[in-house]
Design an enzyme around this catalytic site. Structure first.
Site, short mmCIF file in Angstrom:
data_model
loop_
_atom_site.label_atom_id
_atom_site.label_comp_id
_atom_site.label_asym_id
_atom_site.label_seq_id
_atom_site.Cartn_x
_atom_site.Cartn_y
_atom_site.Cartn_z
N HIS A 65 0.55 -1.19 -0.45
CA HIS A 65 0.25 0.43 0.10
C HIS A 65 1.07 0.98 -0.13
CE1 HIS A 65 -3.80 2.08 1.85
NE2 HIS A 65 -3.43 3.02 0.84
N GLU A 137 -7.67 1.48 -4.37
CA GLU A 137 -7.93 1.59 -2.96
C GLU A 137 -9.57 2.73 -3.96
OE1 GLU A 137 -6.75 3.81 1.12
OE2 GLU A 137 -5.99 3.78 -0.96
N HIS A 203 -12.06 1.73 3.89
CA HIS A 203 -13.24 2.82 3.68
C HIS A 203 -14.00 2.39 3.97
CE1 HIS A 203 -9.60 5.66 3.04
NE2 HIS A 203 -9.27 5.20 2.74
N HIS A 224 -5.46 -0.86 6.36
CA HIS A 224 -5.38 0.48 6.80
C HIS A 224 -5.88 0.75 8.32
CE1 HIS A 224 -7.15 2.84 4.62
NE2 HIS A 224 -6.88 3.49 4.34
N ASP A 256 3.61 5.00 12.39
CA ASP A 256 4.34 6.01 12.15
C ASP A 256 3.80 6.75 13.94
OD1 ASP A 256 1.68 6.65 11.97
OD2 ASP A 256 1.74 8.22 10.41
N ILE A 258 0.88 8.19 14.14
CA ILE A 258 0.20 8.92 13.78
C ILE A 258 -1.04 8.83 13.42
CG2 ILE A 258 -0.14 11.19 12.43
CD1 ILE A 258 2.62 11.33 12.28
N HIS A 259 -1.19 8.24 12.30
CA HIS A 259 -2.41 7.12 12.32
C HIS A 259 -2.88 6.20 13.50
CE1 HIS A 259 -1.02 8.47 8.00
NE2 HIS A 259 -1.79 8.28 7.91
N ASP A 282 1.40 3.62 3.10
CA ASP A 282 0.45 4.78 2.75
C ASP A 282 0.81 5.75 2.41
OD1 ASP A 282 -2.32 5.47 1.63
OD2 ASP A 282 -2.86 5.70 3.90
N LEU A 315 -6.67 13.73 8.06
CA LEU A 315 -4.82 12.36 7.48
C LEU A 315 -5.23 11.83 6.31
CD1 LEU A 315 -4.53 10.50 10.81
CD2 LEU A 315 -2.18 12.74 9.84
#
Length: 395
Positions: A65, A137, A203, A224, A256, A258-259, A282, A315
């Site tokens: 990804h 995606e 998603h 993700h 990371d 963060i995600h 990603d 993000l």
């Protein structure tokens, strides 16, 4: 043309079935020909590279990804863009990847798919990461969970359209992110399973029951995990709850910090184990370029302090490098290098049905090899036996 043998010696080698301390690994003509405790003799036919014994030799990493890097994006739909991505990924230990598209108007998706298919058909260039296929995606996703995917371009899953796109891509779509709760999705998912294409839940605003229905149709992967999906609630487990509970689902993680918070990454690892997690980046085009303003699917993205966001704060992919994700994962979970190999090499290779030639270090397999120092920084990367990156040496 017979190419010179290369032997890397003295470091710890993480082979498919054994770990060899102070061993040697020898390649020729793009393949691994030997892993041994005994060194090959130094002769005119062999280039011997002696490494510090504190170094690690691991399989090349596979990123299933990734949208872009170094100013290039799969959606640019040019050979130059994909070549740029393939050229820079070895710096982070990635030796193969899926060129990842995103939700856009159909004509742009079709142009990107056709370009990527032709790029793959043209063959891997020496000293670059190999494009193993395409990750589609979107646009078969939920408007409620679009994230950074443009809502206006989202469409309902359509099997006839997908078949046309696969033909445009020369048959190289290998993974599809899809929302199983959307009308038409189950027909597409069933077809993907029949064709040995990975169907990934992502998603998606699916309930737990809708995820289970999608699994029965053929979903086996989660895009993700935690990002762009219905979260875990004690009365509605949602996509996240289903992903954590069902061993049939392999989950991507963007490590990371963060995600996904480090604590949740640790929790996920404890629940899923090393065999049901795949580390991904990603990454978008800003990777390798630093802070600034960038484009993602026609949307302005601001990169600041390692975070990429749209104007509303959503993000927008990441800029993390795979070797950084590796170090983070080890820090967040306490996992070992062998566990990391499982999550970055073995699992994606098995999912993509290429474990016969990639994903581990064994005689007969592609010589996709990464040398890491004691701090897990990339020192050298070989793609099918060709030196693609060496620290301190300009490309």
């Amino acid at each position: 043309m017979v190419r010179k043998r290369i032997t890397l010696k003295n470091a710890t080698i993480y082979g498919e079935n054994q770990t060899i301390h102070r061993g040697s690994i020898t390649t020729q003509n793009g393949k691994i020909i030997d892993l041994s405790k005994d060194f090959f003799p130094d002769d005119d036919q062999t280039e011997v590279i002696e490494l510090p014994e504190t170094y690690h030799i691991v399989p090349g990493m596979i990123d299933v990804h990734i949208h872009g890097a170094a100013g290039a994006d799969t959606m640019d739909a040019t050979f130059d863009a994909l070549q740029t991505i393939a050229s820079v990924l070895p710096q982070e230990g990635t030796t193969s990847f899926l060129a990842t598209t995103m939700t856009q108007e159909q004509s742009k998706i079709e142009k990107a798919l056709e370009n990527a298919g032709l790029f793959i058909e043209a063959g891997q260039l020496e000293g670059t990461a190999e494009t193993l296929g395409i990750h589609l995606e979107g646009p078969f996703i939920s408007e409620k969970r679009a994230g950074a995917q443009p809502v206006g371009a989202i469409i309902k899953p359509n099997l006839k359209l997908f078949k046309q796109w696969q033909e445009l891509a020369s048959g190289h779509i290998k993974l599809v992110t899809i929302a199983p709760e959307i009308e038409g999705s189950l027909e597409v998912i069933s077809y993907l399973q029949e064709q040995n294409i990975v169907a990934s839940i992502g998603h998606s605003d699916a309930t737990y029951e809708e995820v289970v229905t999608g699994m029965k149709a053929g979903t086996s992967h989660v895009t993700h995990l935690y990002n762009g999906m219905r979260g875990l609630h004690h009365r509605e487990p949602g996509v996240v709850g289903a992903a954590l509970l069902h061993d049939e689902l392999t989950t991507e993680l963007i490590a990371d910090g963060i995600h996904v918070r480090p604590e949740l990454i640790s929790l996920t690892y404890k629940q899923k184990g090393n065999e049901r997690v795949v580390l991904v980046t990603d990454a978008m085009r800003a990777k390798c370029l630093g802070d600034g303003q960038y484009d993602l699917g026609g949307q302005e993205v601001t990169v600041q302090h390692e975070t990429a966001t749209l104007k509303d704060g959503t993000l927008a992919g990441s800029i993390i490098k795979m070797n950084t994700a590796v170090k983070n994962m080890m820090q967040f979970t306490g996992c070992s290098i062998s566990d990391i190999i499982q999550m970055t090499s073995v699992n994606p290779a098995k999912e993509l049905n290429v474990f016969d030639c990639k994903g581990s270090l064994a005689p007969g397999k592609d010589a996709d090899i990464v040398v890491l120092d004691e701090d897990l920084e990339v020192v050298m990367t070989f793609c099918k036996g060709d030196l693609a990156y060496r620290r301190g040496v300009e490309a």
